[in-house]
Write a protein that holds these residues in place. Structure first.
Motif: not given
Length: 179
Positions: A102-112, A66-74
């Protein structure tokens, strides 16, 4: 009974400190993943350092994912125009709602989410920074063939001709490139 646990900032901090030590001692494989037994080692060290903590290697592994996913998003946000870093609040910032939308639309499954604190981001760079694909070493198929010297293979075989395979003639079972 759920195996899911809620982590405190203190627990995350202790886990990251232990993992940072593992990284410093060379406890990661060339692929960037941690060596076998690392998560159990972290869980054991956490049980030593934090009184009455009930934690397993699986908890550590899941938290790291989960932290890696969050880090990747940030990380991705920080490498896009319109996003910045607030060192005081330890978060990715964005002031233009159009950029964020625009970012949220392109990345709907964001973790951060931008503008939310992420106090461990800078420390996680030590563990995840090298795992990020930047595209700087990417090459096209033609470039790859050129580098391997395969594009001139037909001329090097002096009169030997082999049929070309394309997805359409492979699927039809034909070796005729004109099929």
């Amino acid at each position: 009974m759920s195996d899911r646990r809620i982590w405190t900032l203190e627990e995350e901090d202790v886990m990251i400190s232990i993992l940072k030590g593992i990284v410093a001692e060379g406890g990661r494989c060339d692929t960037g993943s941690f060596r076998s037994g690392s998560y159990e080692h972290v869980a054991s060290k956490m049980r030593e350092k934090i009184k009455d903590i009930n934690i397993t290697a699986k908890h550590v592994q899941n938290k790291m994912k989960r932290l890696k996913d969050k880090y990747s998003e940030a990380y991705d946000m920080l490498n896009m125009s319109g996003f910045g870093w607030d060192d005081t609040h330890k978060c990715v910032t964005v002031t233009d709602t159009e950029i964020l939308d625009a970012y949220v639309k392109k990345h709907p499954n964001k973790n951060y989410t931008a503008n939310r604190p992420f106090p461990h981001y800078e420390r996680l760079t030590i563990m995840f920074g090298k795992d990020r694909a930047t595209g700087s070493m990417a090459e096209s198929a033609a470039d790859a063939l050129d580098h391997m010297g395969l594009e001139h293979e037909e001329s090097d075989t002096a009169g030997f001709s082999r049929p070309l395979s394309t997805p359409s003639n492979v699927a039809s079972g034909s070796s005729d490139p004109n099929a």
